[in-house]
Design a protein around this motif. Sequence first.
Motif, mmCIF file in Angstrom:
data_model
loop_
_atom_site.group_PDB
_atom_site.id
_atom_site.type_symbol
_atom_site.label_atom_id
_atom_site.label_comp_id
_atom_site.label_asym_id
_atom_site.label_seq_id
_atom_site.Cartn_x
_atom_site.Cartn_y
_atom_site.Cartn_z
ATOM 1 N N ASP A 61 40.575 30.664 52.456
ATOM 2 C CA ASP A 61 39.872 30.590 51.174
ATOM 3 C C ASP A 61 38.614 29.715 51.248
ATOM 4 O OD1 ASP A 61 39.157 30.891 48.584
ATOM 5 O OD2 ASP A 61 40.997 30.147 47.696
ATOM 6 N N SER A 65 36.148 32.409 52.948
ATOM 7 C CA SER A 65 35.653 33.071 51.735
ATOM 8 C C SER A 65 34.469 32.360 51.098
ATOM 9 C CB SER A 65 36.789 33.185 50.707
ATOM 10 O OG SER A 65 37.830 33.981 51.212
ATOM 11 N N SER A 84 37.913 42.071 53.190
ATOM 12 C CA SER A 84 39.133 42.580 52.561
ATOM 13 C C SER A 84 40.365 41.978 53.220
ATOM 14 C CB SER A 84 39.182 44.106 52.649
ATOM 15 O OG SER A 84 38.112 44.703 51.939
ATOM 16 N N ALA A 87 40.794 38.425 52.111
ATOM 17 C CA ALA A 87 41.412 38.340 50.784
ATOM 18 C C ALA A 87 42.927 38.528 50.875
ATOM 19 C CB ALA A 87 40.815 39.388 49.852
ATOM 20 N N SER A 91 45.833 35.749 50.003
ATOM 21 C CA SER A 91 46.931 36.058 49.093
ATOM 22 C C SER A 91 48.282 35.800 49.745
ATOM 23 C CB SER A 91 46.845 37.522 48.640
ATOM 24 O OG SER A 91 47.953 37.874 47.851
ATOM 25 N N TRP A 145 45.785 44.266 47.753
ATOM 26 C CA TRP A 145 44.498 43.600 47.535
ATOM 27 C C TRP A 145 43.422 44.115 48.486
ATOM 28 C CZ3 TRP A 145 43.741 41.246 43.212
ATOM 29 C CH2 TRP A 145 44.785 40.599 42.557
#
Length: 324
Positions: A61, A65, A84, A87, A91, A145
Amino acid sequence: MRYSVIYLIQDIYYPILAAVGVPTNMVTIAILSRGKCGLSKCITCYLVGMAVADLLVIISDPILSWIGAKYFPDSFLHITPVCSLTAVLASVATVVSVWLTVAFTFDRFVAICCEKLKRKYCTVKTAAVIVGTVNVLSCLESVPWYFTYQPLYIVDNIPWYCPYTSAFLFSSTWAAFEMFHYILTPCVPFLLILLLNVLTVRRIIVSSRVRQGLQGISKGENHKDPELQNRKKSIVLLFSISSSFILLWITRVVYNLYRRITIVRFYYSTNDPRLITDRVSVMLQALSSCTNTCIYVVTQSKFREELKNTVKYPLKSMFKLVKP
């Protein structure tokens, strides 16, 4: 458009969080894995699993990200399949961290409140099976996701960037999935942790009164019961981890429910109060990946001792090398 203060804060916050979170979680994993902190192997298994999940949260994260997107705008991190996957990883790591907190809380509940079940449940084998099961289920739950993003444009057959698909923004099916995700993590864990803690406290109060009555301990006497002392240490660790989780996640939980109920899809400006609340809730959630180490330091004397030894060892080695 004027750059919002909240984004300036994030530009400072996330690098600091990554610089602190990665080494602290790595040190925590190393110390707990040695098994010299005075904790049972069962508890250690859960705590190591939580530390690994927290480390992956920090990597996926704040680092990949946010920092990657901010400082490496044209890197491979912005290829659609890569972001993707990032992510999905974020998660998975988040879900694992949350549900291992629940598993740890339930383990302590069984250990304190269910004497008959304790011998069979509170074992390393059971803990390992639960940690593995949580990881597998978290991966399965997080796979959708990956399909919430679409490329912004394609260059030389390579899809770039990851805006949400229109289906994700406007489809009732995706809305139901997202609501299910946020109920599963962390609304249900919230309720379970609160319930288990209440039952555990009730059991501790009752059993403590019974033990004190059997031992004839009056209010004015200073008598140390080893069993009560061990329970006290266990419950301090349990409540510290649970309270930290609840306090740092509560803003995110409330806002996500509000966002879906009121159908918030866009923000009107970078100073929109809803955007600021959203960003603050994400920062608090990310902070929860760094707090457990501080909790161990404050509540566990043997962990503090192992941490001191870990810090002293490389320093002693350096002094030996430079010493004539």
